[in-house]
Design a protein around this motif. Sequence first.
Motif, mmCIF file in Angstrom:
data_model
loop_
_atom_site.group_PDB
_atom_site.id
_atom_site.type_symbol
_atom_site.label_atom_id
_atom_site.label_comp_id
_atom_site.label_asym_id
_atom_site.label_seq_id
_atom_site.Cartn_x
_atom_site.Cartn_y
_atom_site.Cartn_z
ATOM 1 N N ASN A 153 3.475 34.598 -15.673
ATOM 2 C CA ASN A 153 2.937 34.268 -16.992
ATOM 3 C C ASN A 153 1.451 34.605 -17.094
ATOM 4 N N GLU A 154 0.712 34.501 -15.979
ATOM 5 C CA GLU A 154 -0.705 34.851 -15.986
ATOM 6 C C GLU A 154 -0.872 36.369 -16.084
ATOM 7 N N ALA A 155 0.024 37.103 -15.454
ATOM 8 C CA ALA A 155 -0.021 38.568 -15.526
ATOM 9 C C ALA A 155 0.236 39.045 -16.949
ATOM 10 N N VAL A 156 1.126 38.359 -17.657
ATOM 11 C CA VAL A 156 1.424 38.726 -19.041
ATOM 12 C C VAL A 156 0.254 38.385 -19.961
ATOM 13 N N GLU A 157 -0.316 37.211 -19.772
ATOM 14 C CA GLU A 157 -1.381 36.751 -20.667
ATOM 15 C C GLU A 157 -2.677 37.531 -20.462
#
Length: 242
Positions: A153-157
């Motif tokens: 989720n951090e990679a996406v955000e």
Amino acid sequence: MSRFKQIFLDIESDILNQTYKAGELLPSENKLSKTYNVSRETIRKALTLLLDSGYIQKKQGKGSIVLDIKRFDFPISGLTSYKELEEAQNINSETILIKNQIETLPENIASFLKISPDTKVHAVIRGRKVDGETVILDKDYLLASVIPELPDNEAVESLYDYIENKLGLTISYARKEFIVEPATKEDRELMSLHSDSHVVVTRSEVHLEDTTLFQYTESRHRLDKFRFVEFARRRPPMDLKK
């Protein structure tokens, strides 16, 4: 806020939402002054802001022509995340996480960075979709010794938001190169290239405040959607000899 800035923002909004489309003429200064109930001088100030911001081009005898704003500006010298650019330029896009896994650094990149090919990295590949088409392919390799964990989720955000605000690290500087290259098989599979045979590629090695190398990033851009910009000031010839 001054009246001419309000008018600038109003017309800017009309251009962004395509009330005024690329290639069309804005209403004349006289019509705009009547529409907004202001002087032509106020309208001229608003149009100057639009001109300086790259929304219009003035042409003698015709008026103000709306420019194509579907190309998004990527600063050459700045160190800015895609998320920050997305918010700053109102880019309506979607990030697709294609890969996020630990692996060893590819040999060609290890050679480029002058570090061991046995180095463990988070290999992250993300597609950036604009208007339903993938027009950027971002490939990042983050040293696992510096970034121990990287949730999906951090990679996406936003990688930089995670690194700076969650891990408490300070990103400082990067060395960049820009080049046009033939599209690879991977580009054609993961991007919406249509008939394009080439892509614009930016490669960066990014360092923390203490000079620690922590990231190699490669962004592959479709030619028709993006432009790279820089503010340039001419220096006197004598300065170039120093």
